[in-house]
Design a protein around this motif. Structure first.
Motif, PDB file in Angstrom:
ATOM      1  N   ASN A  78      26.609 -12.460   6.944  1.00 54.50           N
ATOM      2  CA  ASN A  78      27.620 -12.672   7.979  1.00 54.50           C
ATOM      3  C   ASN A  78      27.362 -13.950   8.762  1.00 54.50           C
ATOM      4  OD1 ASN A  78      29.934 -11.695   9.591  1.00 54.50           O
ATOM      5  ND2 ASN A  78      28.400 -11.574  11.208  1.00 54.50           N
ATOM      6  N   ALA A  79      26.098 -14.172   9.122  1.00 64.35           N
ATOM      7  CA  ALA A  79      25.770 -15.365   9.912  1.00 64.35           C
ATOM      8  C   ALA A  79      26.115 -16.644   9.155  1.00 64.35           C
ATOM      9  CB  ALA A  79      24.291 -15.361  10.282  1.00 64.35           C
ATOM     10  N   LEU A  80      25.755 -16.694   7.877  1.00 65.44           N
ATOM     11  CA  LEU A  80      26.030 -17.897   7.095  1.00 65.44           C
ATOM     12  C   LEU A  80      27.531 -18.053   6.843  1.00 65.44           C
ATOM     13  CD1 LEU A  80      25.035 -20.350   5.602  1.00 65.44           C
ATOM     14  CD2 LEU A  80      24.531 -18.907   3.618  1.00 65.44           C
ATOM     15  N   GLY A  81      28.186 -16.951   6.476  1.00 65.66           N
ATOM     16  CA  GLY A  81      29.622 -17.022   6.224  1.00 65.66           C
ATOM     17  C   GLY A  81      30.406 -17.402   7.460  1.00 65.66           C
ATOM     18  N   TYR A  82      30.045 -16.805   8.594  1.00 64.38           N
ATOM     19  CA  TYR A  82      30.742 -17.123   9.837  1.00 64.38           C
ATOM     20  C   TYR A  82      30.548 -18.588  10.224  1.00 64.38           C
ATOM     21  CZ  TYR A  82      31.967 -17.337  14.743  1.00 64.38           C
ATOM     22  OH  TYR A  82      32.529 -17.704  15.933  1.00 64.38           O
ATOM     23  N   THR A  83      29.327 -19.075  10.082  1.00 65.95           N
ATOM     24  CA  THR A  83      29.055 -20.466  10.447  1.00 65.95           C
ATOM     25  C   THR A  83      29.880 -21.429   9.598  1.00 65.95           C
ATOM     26  OG1 THR A  83      26.814 -19.890  11.140  1.00 65.95           O
ATOM     27  CG2 THR A  83      27.254 -22.203  10.683  1.00 65.95           C
ATOM     28  N   LEU A  84      29.920 -21.188   8.298  1.00 67.10           N
ATOM     29  CA  LEU A  84      30.710 -22.054   7.420  1.00 67.10           C
ATOM     30  C   LEU A  84      32.194 -21.995   7.795  1.00 67.10           C
ATOM     31  CD1 LEU A  84      29.064 -21.310   3.940  1.00 67.10           C
ATOM     32  CD2 LEU A  84      28.667 -23.270   5.446  1.00 67.10           C
ATOM     33  N   GLU A 141      33.739 -20.159  -0.111  1.00 64.86           N
ATOM     34  CA  GLU A 141      32.359 -19.678  -0.120  1.00 64.86           C
ATOM     35  C   GLU A 141      32.094 -18.816   1.115  1.00 64.86           C
ATOM     36  OE1 GLU A 141      27.804 -21.515   0.009  1.00 64.86           O
ATOM     37  OE2 GLU A 141      29.552 -22.854   0.051  1.00 64.86           O
ATOM     38  N   ALA A 142      32.601 -19.267   2.273  1.00 64.64           N
ATOM     39  CA  ALA A 142      32.442 -18.489   3.498  1.00 64.64           C
ATOM     40  C   ALA A 142      33.094 -17.120   3.348  1.00 64.64           C
ATOM     41  CB  ALA A 142      33.058 -19.242   4.676  1.00 64.64           C
ATOM     42  N   PHE A 143      34.296 -17.087   2.778  1.00 61.73           N
ATOM     43  CA  PHE A 143      35.002 -15.821   2.579  1.00 61.73           C
ATOM     44  C   PHE A 143      34.194 -14.879   1.696  1.00 61.73           C
ATOM     45  CE2 PHE A 143      37.822 -13.062   0.160  1.00 61.73           C
ATOM     46  CZ  PHE A 143      38.539 -12.448   1.176  1.00 61.73           C
ATOM     47  N   GLU A 144      33.634 -15.399   0.625  1.00 62.66           N
ATOM     48  CA  GLU A 144      32.870 -14.554  -0.304  1.00 62.66           C
ATOM     49  C   GLU A 144      31.613 -13.999   0.359  1.00 62.66           C
ATOM     50  OE1 GLU A 144      32.258 -17.137  -3.614  1.00 62.66           O
ATOM     51  OE2 GLU A 144      34.369 -17.079  -4.248  1.00 62.66           O
ATOM     52  N   LEU A 145      30.958 -14.814   1.186  1.00 57.52           N
ATOM     53  CA  LEU A 145      29.772 -14.335   1.895  1.00 57.52           C
ATOM     54  C   LEU A 145      30.132 -13.218   2.873  1.00 57.52           C
ATOM     55  CD1 LEU A 145      28.138 -17.804   2.617  1.00 57.52           C
ATOM     56  CD2 LEU A 145      27.059 -15.963   1.297  1.00 57.52           C
ATOM     57  N   ILE A 146      31.208 -13.415   3.627  1.00 51.26           N
ATOM     58  CA  ILE A 146      31.616 -12.400   4.608  1.00 51.26           C
ATOM     59  C   ILE A 146      32.103 -11.139   3.892  1.00 51.26           C
ATOM     60  CG2 ILE A 146      33.256 -11.893   6.469  1.00 51.26           C
ATOM     61  CD1 ILE A 146      33.142 -14.945   7.116  1.00 51.26           C
ATOM     62  N   GLU A 147      32.761 -11.316   2.779  1.00 49.79           N
ATOM     63  CA  GLU A 147      33.210 -10.154   1.995  1.00 49.79           C
ATOM     64  C   GLU A 147      32.009  -9.329   1.539  1.00 49.79           C
ATOM     65  OE1 GLU A 147      36.815  -9.516  -1.117  1.00 49.79           O
ATOM     66  OE2 GLU A 147      35.308 -10.989  -1.709  1.00 49.79           O
ATOM     67  N   VAL A 202      31.025  -8.271  11.713  1.00 49.79           N
ATOM     68  CA  VAL A 202      31.523  -8.623  10.375  1.00 49.79           C
ATOM     69  C   VAL A 202      33.051  -8.597  10.367  1.00 49.79           C
ATOM     70  CG1 VAL A 202      31.551  -7.950   7.942  1.00 49.79           C
ATOM     71  CG2 VAL A 202      29.421  -7.796   9.248  1.00 49.79           C
ATOM     72  N   LEU A 203      33.651  -7.624  11.055  1.00 50.79           N
ATOM     73  CA  LEU A 203      35.113  -7.564  11.135  1.00 50.79           C
ATOM     74  C   LEU A 203      35.661  -8.816  11.819  1.00 50.79           C
ATOM     75  CD1 LEU A 203      35.589  -3.832  12.245  1.00 50.79           C
ATOM     76  CD2 LEU A 203      35.581  -4.765   9.925  1.00 50.79           C
ATOM     77  N   ASP A 204      34.977  -9.250  12.868  1.00 51.40           N
ATOM     78  CA  ASP A 204      35.376 -10.479  13.552  1.00 51.40           C
ATOM     79  C   ASP A 204      35.301 -11.677  12.605  1.00 51.40           C
ATOM     80  OD1 ASP A 204      35.863 -12.292  15.847  1.00 51.40           O
ATOM     81  OD2 ASP A 204      33.759 -12.815  15.571  1.00 51.40           O
ATOM     82  N   SER A 205      34.212 -11.761  11.853  1.00 53.24           N
ATOM     83  CA  SER A 205      34.050 -12.876  10.913  1.00 53.24           C
ATOM     84  C   SER A 205      35.135 -12.858   9.840  1.00 53.24           C
ATOM     85  CB  SER A 205      32.666 -12.806  10.255  1.00 53.24           C
ATOM     86  OG  SER A 205      31.644 -12.951  11.206  1.00 53.24           O
ATOM     87  N   ARG A 224      28.167 -18.710  18.672  1.00 53.69           N
ATOM     88  CA  ARG A 224      26.944 -18.301  18.002  1.00 53.69           C
ATOM     89  C   ARG A 224      27.201 -17.210  16.974  1.00 53.69           C
ATOM     90  NH1 ARG A 224      21.409 -17.996  19.758  1.00 53.69           N
ATOM     91  NH2 ARG A 224      20.277 -16.480  18.509  1.00 53.69           N
ATOM     92  N   PRO A 225      26.600 -17.324  15.771  1.00 53.27           N
ATOM     93  CA  PRO A 225      26.668 -16.198  14.834  1.00 53.27           C
ATOM     94  C   PRO A 225      26.021 -14.977  15.460  1.00 53.27           C
ATOM     95  CG  PRO A 225      25.806 -18.173  13.773  1.00 53.27           C
ATOM     96  CD  PRO A 225      25.874 -18.464  15.233  1.00 53.27           C
ATOM     97  N   ARG A 226      26.674 -13.835  15.372  1.00 51.65           N
ATOM     98  CA  ARG A 226      26.150 -12.649  16.017  1.00 51.65           C
ATOM     99  C   ARG A 226      24.867 -12.192  15.332  1.00 51.65           C
ATOM    100  NH1 ARG A 226      29.735 -10.646  19.489  1.00 51.65           N
ATOM    101  NH2 ARG A 226      31.817 -11.514  19.386  1.00 51.65           N
ATOM    102  N   SER A 227      23.901 -11.784  16.144  1.00 51.79           N
ATOM    103  CA  SER A 227      22.610 -11.414  15.584  1.00 51.79           C
ATOM    104  C   SER A 227      22.048 -10.238  16.337  1.00 51.79           C
ATOM    105  CB  SER A 227      21.635 -12.588  15.667  1.00 51.79           C
ATOM    106  OG  SER A 227      21.312 -12.843  17.026  1.00 51.79           O
ATOM    107  N   THR A 228      20.929  -9.713  15.832  1.00 55.99           N
ATOM    108  CA  THR A 228      20.220  -8.635  16.510  1.00 55.99           C
ATOM    109  C   THR A 228      18.793  -9.071  16.788  1.00 55.99           C
ATOM    110  OG1 THR A 228      19.650  -7.672  14.365  1.00 55.99           O
ATOM    111  CG2 THR A 228      21.613  -6.815  15.482  1.00 55.99           C
ATOM    112  N   LEU A 229      18.641 -10.284  17.337  1.00 59.74           N
ATOM    113  CA  LEU A 229      17.322 -10.765  17.685  1.00 59.74           C
ATOM    114  C   LEU A 229      16.748  -9.928  18.816  1.00 59.74           C
ATOM    115  CD1 LEU A 229      17.852 -14.624  17.653  1.00 59.74           C
ATOM    116  CD2 LEU A 229      16.849 -13.202  15.890  1.00 59.74           C
ATOM    117  N   LEU A 230      15.416  -9.983  18.934  1.00 56.20           N
ATOM    118  CA  LEU A 230      14.748  -9.265  20.010  1.00 56.20           C
ATOM    119  C   LEU A 230      15.337  -9.685  21.341  1.00 56.20           C
ATOM    120  CD1 LEU A 230      12.346  -7.372  20.668  1.00 56.20           C
ATOM    121  CD2 LEU A 230      10.979  -9.433  20.995  1.00 56.20           C
ATOM    122  N   GLY A 231      15.890  -8.719  22.065  1.00 59.05           N
ATOM    123  CA  GLY A 231      16.548  -9.042  23.331  1.00 59.05           C
ATOM    124  C   GLY A 231      15.628  -8.774  24.497  1.00 59.05           C
TER     125      GLY A 231
END
Length: 611
Positions: free
Chosen positions: A493-499, A510-516, A528-531, A2-9
Motif C-alpha cells: 500500500n505504501a509503495l502503491g500510494y506513493t507512486l 504499476e501503482a494500481f497493481e500494487l494497491i490491488e 488501502v481503500l483510500d489508496s 504521508r503513506p499510512r503506516s503503523t510505526l511505533l507511536g
C-alpha cells in the motif's frame, strides 16, 4: 501526503474498551483500565435481547406456514437443505446448520429461517455467518430489533462508528432501545470521530416527532456525552435539562451530569450528582468512582479513599479494580494513596506487570530515579513491556542521562530478543525527539545491516526516506520487504500510494497493481481503500474512485481522506458536497494542511463564512 503506516507511536499509556452489544457486555481489550472502563466492566450492561430456550432457539410456529407461494414448492433440494440444517444443529455442527438455514432464507424469504441461521452461527461463533445471517434477517424483517443490534455490534468491532450508530438509531426509530448512552461512553473513551457522530445524532433529534419516541431520553443523554467531549458544554447541559423534565429519576441522567460537571471543573456539582446517582442506584460502581474522582479534585483525599476502600471491599479486593483505582490516584496527582493500594500486590507469587509499571511511575514522581528504573525493569513480557522501557528511557533522558538511556535500551535488547525490533524503533524515536536525527539514522542503518530482512525496521527507514524526499531510498527498502514477504499489505500500500500520489509518468498502472495486491491481502483496511480510490482518480476514473473513498472516510474520517474525497466530488461536479465536507474538517481542527493544499488548487471549494 504521508503513506499510512503503523510505526511505533506514542509510548504513553492508552486505554480502550469495546462493547459487544448482542448480547450486551463490556469486553476488556487492555489491561490498562481507565475509570470509565473499570466502571463499565464492573457494572455491566443490560441486554435487551431475549434468550433462546435451546441451543438453536425455539420455533414460535411452523416457519413455512405463512411463507409466500413459490413456483416449484418445497422440492427435494429445499427439503434436503432444511433437514440437513436441523440435523447439523442437533449434532452440534452449527456452521453447517447456519449455512443451511441461510440458504433456505435466501430462497423462501421467511424471517424465521434467517433468525434461526443467525442463532446457529452465534453458537458456532462464526463471525462472517452471523453477519450474513443478520443482514438477511434485517432484510426480511426491517422492524426487528435483534438483527440491527447484532449489526451495530459488528460495526463497532470493525471500528465503523457511524454505521454502528446508524443501526442504533434505526432501533430507536422502530421503538426500541439503541443503548446510545453506552455507545457514546465508548466512543468518547475510544477517541471515535465525535464530530461526525454528533452530526448524525443531531440530525435524528431534528426530525419531526423524534421527541415522541419511547427512548428519546437515551438519545439526548448520548448526544450530551458527545457534545460535552467536544467542548459544547452549554448545549450538553440543555440536553440534560430536557432529560430531567422527561425522566428525573433516571440514574443515567445523574451519571452524565456528574461527568459533565467534572468536564467543566465544577467539582462540587460533580460530587452532588454522583451522590444523587448513588441514591438511585446504590450498586452502580460508576457513581462510586465518579464520587471518588470528585473528592480527589476537591482535595478530599481521605473521603476519596473511604469510597474506594468500600468499593474494593464490596468486590472482594478485585485485583484489576485495585490497579485501576491506583491509576486513578496517580493520574490525579496523588501517588501516596496509589502506592497504598498497590502494596498488597507486592510479594504475591505473580505480581501483575501493571503493578510494577505503576510503582515505577509512582517512584519516579517521588524523584527516586534509580528505584523507579528497578521497578520498570521488572515489567516482563506483555502489553506493558514496551511502555515501561519507554518510560524508563524517557526518565533518564529528562535527567540529562541520554547515554545511560541508550545503554539501558541496548541491554534490554540483549535480554529480550523477541522485543529487539520494538526497542530499536523506540530508541530511534527518542533520538528524534532529542533532535539527534543523524544518530537515529545511524542506529537504524546499523541494525538493518545486522538484520537485513527485518520488515518493520525496513519500513521505518522507508518512511524516513519518504519524509526526507528520498523516494528512491524508500522504494528500495519497500522492495526489500516485498522480496521476503510478497503479501505485506503495508508495504504494498505504501509503495502503491506513493507512486499514485506523485503521479509518476508511466507508473500509474504499476501503482494500481500494487494497491490491488494490498487490497487482496487486507480488504478491510481503510488506508488501502483510500489508496484504491486515489489511484482510480489518478487514472482518470473519478466515478470508480468515489465508493472506495466514501468507504475509507466512514472508517477514518481524517483530513487526508477528506481531501481525496472532496477532490473527487469536485471532479464529479458535486462542489457543494465537497465544500460541506471541507467545512466539517475545518471545524474539527485548526491544523489541516492537506485541506489547505487542496484549497490552494481549488479555491472555489472554500466554505463560505457564516455571517
Amino acid at each position: 501526503m504521508r503513506p499510512r503506516s503503523t510505526l511505533l507511536g506514542s509510548t504513553v499509556l492508552s486505554f480502550s474498551l469495546l462493547r459487544f452489544a448482542f448480547p450486551s457486555s463490556a469486553v476488556r481489550r487492555s489491561s490498562l483500565l481507565p475509570v470509565a472502563a473499570a466502571a463499565l466492566l464492573l457494572g455491566g450492561c443490560q441486554s435487551t435481547s431475549s434468550q433462546q430456550d435451546g441451543p438453536l432457539g425455539t420455533w414460535a410456529d411452523d416457519p413455512m406456514r405463512e411463507a409466500p407461494p413459490i413456483t416449484r414448492g418445497l422440492d427435494a433440494a429445499g427439503l434436503s437443505t432444511l433437514l440437513g440444517a436441523e440435523l447439523a444443529g442437533q449434532r452440534g455442527d452449527y456452521r453447517s446448520a447456519s449455512q443451511g438455514y441461510l440458504e433456505a432464507a435466501q430462497r423462501y424469504r421467511e424471517p424465521a429461517l434467517a433468525e434461526r441461521a443467525t442463532f446457529a452461527a452465534r453458537f458456532g461463533n462464526e463471525t462472517s455467518l452471523i453477519e450474513a445471517s443478520a443482514l438477511r434477517w434485517r432484510e426480511l424483517a426491517p422492524q426487528a430489533e435483534a438483527p440491527n443490534r447484532l449489526l451495530a455490534a459488528f460495526s463497532l468491532q470493525r471500528g465503523d462508528w457511524l454505521d454502528s450508530l446508524e443501526q442504533r438509531i434505526d432501533i430507536v426509530e422502530a421503538g426500541g432501545h439503541g443503548d446510545l448512552t453506552a455507545f457514546a461512553e465508548i466512543a468518547v473513551a475510544e477517541e471515535a470521530p465525535l464530530t461526525l457522530i454528533a452530526q448524525q445524532l443531531r440530525a435524528h433529534l431534528a426530525q419531526p416527532n423524534a421527541d415522541q419516541l419511547e427512548h428519546h431520553s437515551d438519545v439526548l443523554l448520548g448526544t450530551a456525552l458527545i457534545e460535552a467531549a467536544l467542548g459544547d458544554t452549554a448545549v450538553a447541559q440543555r440536553r440534560l435539562d430536557q432529560v430531567a423534565l422527561l425522566d428525573p429519576e433516571s440514574a443515567a441522567l445523574w451519571l452524565v451530569r456528574a461527568r459533565l460537571a467534572l468536564e467543566t471543573e465544577d467539582y462540587s456539582a460533580a460530587q452532588r450528582a454522583a451522590q444523587q446517582g448513588l441514591e438511585l442506584a446504590p450498586d452502580d460502581v460508576r457513581f462510586i468512582l465518579l464520587l471518588a474522582q470528585a473528592e480527589l479534585r476537591l482535595n478530599n483525599i481521605s473521603a476519596a479513599e473511604t469510597q474506594t476502600n468500600a468499593l474494593l471491599e464490596s468486590h472482594g479486593g478485585n485485583q484489576d479494580l485495585r490497579l485501576s483505582l491506583a491509576q486513578l490516584y496517580l493520574e490525579e496527582g496523588h501517588p501516596e494513596p496509589a502506592q497504598r493500594l498497590l502494596q498488597p500486590l507486592i510479594g504475591q507469587p505473580e505480581v501483575p506487570n501493571l503493578a510494577y509499571y505503576l510503582l515505577g511511575a509512582i517512584t519516579q514522581a517521588q524523584g527516586d530515579t534509580d528505584n523507579a528504573l528497578l521497578y520498570y525493569r521488572q515489567v516482563s513480557e506483555g502489553d506493558e513491556f514496551v511502555p515501561a522501557r519507554a518510560a524508563a528511557a524517557q526518565m533518564l533522558i529528562e535527567e540529562d542521562r541520554l547515554l545511560d538511556a541508550r545503554a539501558f535500551l541496548r541491554i534490554e535488547r540483549m535480554r529480550f530478543d523477541s522485543y529487539f525490533t520494538e526497542l530499536v524503533m523506540l530508541e530511534v524515536q527518542l533520538l528524534d525527539e532529542t533532535n539527534q536525527t543523524e544518530e537515529a539514522n545511524a542506529l537504524l542503518d546499523r541494525e538493518i545491516t545486522r538484520t537485513p530482512d527485518d520488515a518493520s525496521l525496513l519500513y521505518m527507514r522507508a518512511m524516513r526516506s519518504w519524509e526526507a524526499g528520498e523516494i528512491a531510498g524508500m522504494e528500495a527498502d519497500l522492495r526489500q520487504v516485498l522480496r521476503t514477504d510478497p503479501d505485506n499489505a503495508e508495504a504494498l500500500n505504501a509503495l502503491g500510494y506513493t507512486l499514485a500520489d506523485l503521479n509518476l509518468p508511466g507508473r500509474l498502472q504499476e501503482a494500481f497493481e500494487l494497491i490491488e495486491r494490498a487490497y487482496e491481502a487486507d480488504p478491510n483496511n481503510p488506508a488501502v481503500l483510500d489508496s484504491m480510490g486515489w489511484v482510480y482518480f489518478r487514472l482518470g476514473q473519478p466515478e470508480e474512485a468515489l465508493p472506495w473513498l466514501e468507504s475509507a472516510y466512514t472508517q477514518i474520517p481524517d483530513q487526508e481522506v477528506a481531501a481525496h474525497l472532496a477532490e473527487v466530488l469536485q471532479a464529479l461536479g458535486r462542489e457543494e458536497e465537497a465544500r460541506r465536507l471541507i467545512e466539517q474538517i475545518m471545524q474539527r481542527t485548526n491544523l489541516h494542511p492537506q485541506i489547505d493544499d487542496l484549497l490552494k488548487r481549488y479555491p472555489e471549494l472554500t466554505p463560505q463564512a457564516t455571517p
